[in-house]
Design a protein around this motif. Structure first.
Motif, PDB file in Angstrom:
ATOM      1  N   HIS A   1      29.584 -21.367  51.195  1.00 17.13           N
ATOM      2  CA  HIS A   1      28.414 -20.495  51.054  1.00 17.13           C
ATOM      3  C   HIS A   1      28.648 -19.537  49.901  1.00 17.13           C
TER       4      HIS A   1
ATOM      5  N   ASP B   1      28.377 -10.278  54.945  1.00 18.63           N
ATOM      6  CA  ASP B   1      27.537 -11.278  55.590  1.00 18.63           C
ATOM      7  C   ASP B   1      27.777 -12.673  55.020  1.00 18.63           C
ATOM      8  N   THR B   2      28.109 -12.756  53.732  1.00 19.28           N
ATOM      9  CA  THR B   2      28.383 -14.064  53.126  1.00 19.28           C
ATOM     10  C   THR B   2      29.552 -14.753  53.817  1.00 19.28           C
TER      11      THR B   2
ATOM     12  N   ASN C   1      30.642 -14.198  56.961  1.00 21.46           N
ATOM     13  CA  ASN C   1      30.243 -14.578  58.315  1.00 21.46           C
ATOM     14  C   ASN C   1      29.347 -15.813  58.306  1.00 21.46           C
ATOM     15  N   THR C   2      28.431 -15.867  57.340  1.00 20.13           N
ATOM     16  CA  THR C   2      27.535 -17.022  57.249  1.00 20.13           C
ATOM     17  C   THR C   2      28.303 -18.293  56.948  1.00 20.13           C
ATOM     18  N   CYS C   3      29.292 -18.196  56.077  1.00 21.75           N
ATOM     19  CA  CYS C   3      30.094 -19.380  55.747  1.00 21.75           C
ATOM     20  C   CYS C   3      30.835 -19.884  56.971  1.00 21.75           C
TER      21      CYS C   3
ATOM     22  N   ARG D   1      29.820 -19.665  60.013  1.00 22.71           N
ATOM     23  CA  ARG D   1      28.817 -20.345  60.839  1.00 22.71           C
ATOM     24  C   ARG D   1      28.499 -21.732  60.269  1.00 22.71           C
ATOM     25  N   ILE D   2      28.452 -21.845  58.952  1.00 25.31           N
ATOM     26  CA  ILE D   2      28.159 -23.144  58.331  1.00 25.31           C
ATOM     27  C   ILE D   2      29.259 -24.145  58.642  1.00 25.31           C
TER      28      ILE D   2
ATOM     29  N   SER E   1      25.562 -24.565  51.643  1.00 22.98           N
ATOM     30  CA  SER E   1      24.263 -23.905  51.755  1.00 22.98           C
ATOM     31  C   SER E   1      23.464 -24.133  50.483  1.00 22.98           C
TER      32      SER E   1
ATOM     33  N   LEU F   1      21.301 -20.715  62.189  1.00 24.52           N
ATOM     34  CA  LEU F   1      22.705 -20.442  62.477  1.00 24.52           C
ATOM     35  C   LEU F   1      22.832 -19.409  63.579  1.00 24.52           C
TER      36      LEU F   1
ATOM     37  N   LYS G   1      21.944 -15.482  63.395  1.00 29.54           N
ATOM     38  CA  LYS G   1      21.097 -15.260  62.230  1.00 29.54           C
ATOM     39  C   LYS G   1      19.629 -15.385  62.621  1.00 29.54           C
TER      40      LYS G   1
ATOM     41  N   LEU H   1      18.486 -21.361  57.393  1.00 27.61           N
ATOM     42  CA  LEU H   1      19.209 -21.584  56.141  1.00 27.61           C
ATOM     43  C   LEU H   1      19.199 -23.067  55.826  1.00 27.61           C
TER      44      LEU H   1
END
Length: 354
Positions: free
Chosen positions: A268, A290-291, A293-295, A297-298, A312, A335, A338, A342
């Motif tokens: 991400h 947040d980047t 945390n999002t990664c 989740r991905i 992403s 996600l 979220k 995404l």
């Protein structure tokens, strides 16, 4: 002085510096040269002229005095010039070895209180500093990226963070918990070290920063601490390299009678905070936001998508056409944690090493 500086002073001083001894009176180089000129040229010449003016000296005596003056000038001149040229030559020799990458362990051992002695002390200190930096660079590079080492040695890493645009990678071994339960702890450590050796080489070969190991998980980042424009492309290429190296890891495991392993990778791109996090006594260079945390989740979603590599849309949109063609759209995904969906892309097939 020549005999004392090479023999006696070495025994008396040891590792101490002449400049650290109180009461030492330095003899400047310019004063040495003035004494040389006075005692070998001016004073003898004046003495002979005075004798000639007195008129009561024979030619033989004048020749005898001139001979003595000549011999004394050569001897004293050679001693004083040697006391200057010898230290310079030894320091120059150390410089040549330094330029050739050969840092000598033995000190220069020039025990003098003048400028040359102080210069030799400063040069020895410089060599010691370089050795310490090389040791730190070699030791630290085993634990953090070479980029971080350079930033530390240059004094540019301080407590606090910087907002940067970067690409984050999370990788995880599928079914590692169940696999490790059936293995002795020693075998688990040996397996992880073997696996991580290949994965870290893949990351660092594309200028990535292996941020941390979380059990069998890997977190890496591109674009920090040094900003790079094409960090999404570098991160994707590193992820592909990790999957290729995984083939070699599985080949070794198969030869040893062990089962093959599978991994999942998530990528991400976005804004995050990069810097030293912690206290004055214990700091860790890492990235948060947040980047990150999002990664994470991905990477977890890649298991549900049945994909080895999931990226992403923020990564996909910044890839060249050649890399984009290797992925297919997996649709918009919600996600965990979220509110917005995404768009994700999954790797269709892993290419060969070429």
């Amino acid at each position: 002085e020549t005999i004392f500086s090479r023999e006696l002073y070495r025994l008396v001083m040891g590792d101490r510096k002449v400049s650290s001894v109180k009461g030492v009176v330095p003899i400047p180089t310019w004063l040495r040269l003035i004494v040389l000129i006075l005692t070998t040229a001016i004073w003898p010449t004046m003495f002979i002229v005075i004798l000639v003016q007195m008129g009561d000296v024979t030619t033989e005596i004048l020749l005898f005095l001139a001979g003595i003056t000549f011999v004394n000038a050569i001897w004293q001149g050679s001693q004083i010039l040697t006391s200057i040229s010898l230290p310079i030559g030894r320091i120059a020799g150390q410089f040549e070895r330094f330029q050739a990458g050969q840092l000598a362990d033995e000190p220069i051992d020039i025990y003098r209180a003048d400028a040359l002695g102080r210069f030799s002390e400063m040069f020895s200190d410089l060599l010691g500093t370089i050795k310490d930096r090389d040791f730190i660079r070699t030791t630290f590079s085993r634990y953090v990226s070479q980029q971080v080492v350079d930033e530390i040695l240059n004094g540019r890493l301080e407590l606090g963070g910087t907002r940067m645009d970067a690409t984050v990678l999370f990788a995880d071994i599928r079914g590692f918990t169940a696999m490790s339960e059936s293995m002795p702890p020693e075998e688990v450590v040996e397996f992880l070290n073997d696996y991580l050796e290949d994965m870290v080489q893949a990351i660092t070969s594309y200028d990535g920063l292996p941020d941390k190991f979380i059990g069998d998980g890997i977190m890496a980042v591109w674009g920090v601490p040094v900003a790079v424009d094409r960090h999404p492309q570098l991160a994707v290429r590193a992820a592909l390299e990790m999957l290729l190296r995984l083939r070699e890891v599985n080949r070794r495991r198969t030869e040893n009678g062990s089962d093959e392993i599978r991994i999942g990778i998530g990528l991400h791109t976005g804004e995050l905070i990069a810097g030293n996090i912690g206290s004055r006594k214990k700091m860790e260079f890492t990235v948060i936001g947040d980047t990150v945390n999002t990664c994470s989740r991905i990477e977890g979603m890649s298991k549900e998508l049945g994909s080895e590599l999931t990226i992403s849309d923020t990564v996909y949109d910044r890839l060249p056409t050649g890399l984009q063609s290797m992925f297919r759209a997996a649709g918009a995904v919600q996600l965990r944690g979220k509110s917005d969906e995404l768009q994700l892309y999954v790797l269709e097939s892993l290419p060969g090493p070429a």
